[in-house]
Design a protein around this motif. Structure first.
Motif, mmCIF file in Angstrom:
data_model
loop_
_atom_site.group_PDB
_atom_site.id
_atom_site.type_symbol
_atom_site.label_atom_id
_atom_site.label_comp_id
_atom_site.label_asym_id
_atom_site.label_seq_id
_atom_site.Cartn_x
_atom_site.Cartn_y
_atom_site.Cartn_z
ATOM 1 N N LYS A 6 26.783 5.155 21.518
ATOM 2 C CA LYS A 6 25.594 4.321 21.419
ATOM 3 C C LYS A 6 25.752 3.350 20.260
ATOM 4 C CE LYS A 6 22.292 7.274 23.582
ATOM 5 N NZ LYS A 6 20.913 7.627 23.675
ATOM 6 N N GLU A 7 25.305 2.136 20.483
ATOM 7 C CA GLU A 7 25.358 1.121 19.440
ATOM 8 C C GLU A 7 23.948 0.900 18.922
ATOM 9 O OE1 GLU A 7 27.206 -2.294 21.142
ATOM 10 O OE2 GLU A 7 29.184 -1.390 21.121
ATOM 11 N N TYR A 8 23.830 0.780 17.621
ATOM 12 C CA TYR A 8 22.526 0.639 16.998
ATOM 13 C C TYR A 8 22.433 -0.659 16.211
ATOM 14 C CZ TYR A 8 21.733 5.490 18.198
ATOM 15 O OH TYR A 8 21.566 6.657 18.891
ATOM 16 N N ALA A 9 21.204 -1.132 16.036
ATOM 17 C CA ALA A 9 20.922 -2.308 15.223
ATOM 18 C C ALA A 9 20.046 -1.868 14.063
ATOM 19 C CB ALA A 9 20.205 -3.358 16.053
ATOM 20 N N TRP A 28 17.632 -6.655 21.323
ATOM 21 C CA TRP A 28 17.688 -7.910 22.065
ATOM 22 C C TRP A 28 16.366 -8.203 22.769
ATOM 23 C CZ3 TRP A 28 20.721 -11.578 20.919
ATOM 24 C CH2 TRP A 28 22.026 -11.357 20.485
ATOM 25 N N ILE A 29 15.704 -7.177 23.269
ATOM 26 C CA ILE A 29 14.396 -7.366 23.914
ATOM 27 C C ILE A 29 13.391 -7.901 22.898
ATOM 28 C CG2 ILE A 29 12.441 -6.129 24.931
ATOM 29 C CD1 ILE A 29 14.565 -4.308 26.316
ATOM 30 N N LYS A 34 10.307 -12.791 20.939
ATOM 31 C CA LYS A 34 9.910 -13.455 19.687
ATOM 32 C C LYS A 34 9.175 -12.514 18.739
ATOM 33 C CE LYS A 34 11.071 -17.628 21.224
ATOM 34 N NZ LYS A 34 12.417 -17.982 21.150
ATOM 35 N N LYS A 35 9.463 -11.215 18.824
ATOM 36 C CA LYS A 35 8.876 -10.237 17.914
ATOM 37 C C LYS A 35 9.811 -9.951 16.740
ATOM 38 C CE LYS A 35 5.940 -8.039 21.321
ATOM 39 N NZ LYS A 35 5.466 -6.773 21.868
ATOM 40 N N ALA A 36 11.045 -10.465 16.820
ATOM 41 C CA ALA A 36 12.029 -10.262 15.764
ATOM 42 C C ALA A 36 13.016 -11.422 15.774
ATOM 43 C CB ALA A 36 12.763 -8.944 15.968
ATOM 44 N N THR A 37 13.712 -11.571 14.651
ATOM 45 C CA THR A 37 14.771 -12.570 14.557
ATOM 46 C C THR A 37 16.061 -11.878 14.114
ATOM 47 O OG1 THR A 37 14.138 -13.064 12.291
ATOM 48 C CG2 THR A 37 13.238 -14.483 13.990
ATOM 49 N N MET A 38 17.189 -12.433 14.537
ATOM 50 C CA MET A 38 18.468 -11.842 14.175
ATOM 51 C C MET A 38 18.861 -12.335 12.785
ATOM 52 S SD MET A 38 22.221 -11.958 15.957
ATOM 53 C CE MET A 38 21.651 -11.251 17.468
ATOM 54 N N ILE A 39 19.219 -11.408 11.921
ATOM 55 C CA ILE A 39 19.658 -11.729 10.569
ATOM 56 C C ILE A 39 21.184 -11.773 10.514
ATOM 57 C CG2 ILE A 39 19.632 -10.944 8.157
ATOM 58 C CD1 ILE A 39 16.922 -11.894 9.222
ATOM 59 N N ASN A 40 21.820 -10.802 11.163
ATOM 60 C CA ASN A 40 23.268 -10.693 11.131
ATOM 61 C C ASN A 40 23.736 -10.174 12.480
ATOM 62 O OD1 ASN A 40 25.785 -10.810 10.048
ATOM 63 N ND2 ASN A 40 25.583 -8.993 8.761
ATOM 64 N N LYS A 41 24.836 -10.733 12.994
ATOM 65 C CA LYS A 41 25.313 -10.289 14.301
ATOM 66 C C LYS A 41 26.176 -9.037 14.209
ATOM 67 C CE LYS A 41 26.919 -12.017 18.646
ATOM 68 N NZ LYS A 41 27.191 -13.174 19.446
ATOM 69 N N TYR A 42 27.009 -8.925 13.168
ATOM 70 C CA TYR A 42 27.815 -7.723 13.017
ATOM 71 C C TYR A 42 27.828 -7.279 11.577
ATOM 72 C CZ TYR A 42 31.388 -4.225 13.366
ATOM 73 O OH TYR A 42 32.048 -3.040 13.322
ATOM 74 N N PRO A 43 27.337 -6.142 11.204
ATOM 75 C CA PRO A 43 26.590 -5.245 12.080
ATOM 76 C C PRO A 43 25.236 -5.857 12.422
ATOM 77 C CG PRO A 43 26.456 -4.446 9.844
ATOM 78 C CD PRO A 43 27.401 -5.623 9.845
ATOM 79 N N MET A 44 24.789 -5.638 13.629
ATOM 80 C CA MET A 44 23.553 -6.268 14.088
ATOM 81 C C MET A 44 22.382 -5.829 13.225
ATOM 82 S SD MET A 44 22.056 -6.587 17.879
ATOM 83 C CE MET A 44 20.737 -7.713 18.231
#
Length: 57
Positions: A6-9, A28-29, A34-44
């Motif tokens: 399993k991969e976690y964010a 991703w959902i 639009k309930k969250a924004t991505m700060i870093n892709k790896y590690p997510m």
């Protein structure tokens, strides 16, 4: 069929408080809704657009 790991964010609230990690698909959902924004892709790492009350364990 082999079980995939399993991969976690990592999750932060609006005040940069660390919260419990979530499944990458759930992250991703939240981004698409639009309930969250991505700060870093790896590690997510995602940042919620709201503040979360309560203490972290």
């Amino acid at each position: 069929m082999a079980d995939l790991p399993k991969e976690y964010a990592f999750v932060l609230d609006a005040n940069d408080k660390k919260l419990a990690p979530t499944n990458i698909n759930k992250a991703w959902i939240l981004i698409r809704k639009k309930k969250a924004t991505m700060i870093n892709k790896y590690p997510m790492t995602i940042k919620l657009n709201r503040e979360v009350e309560g203490e972290c364990p």
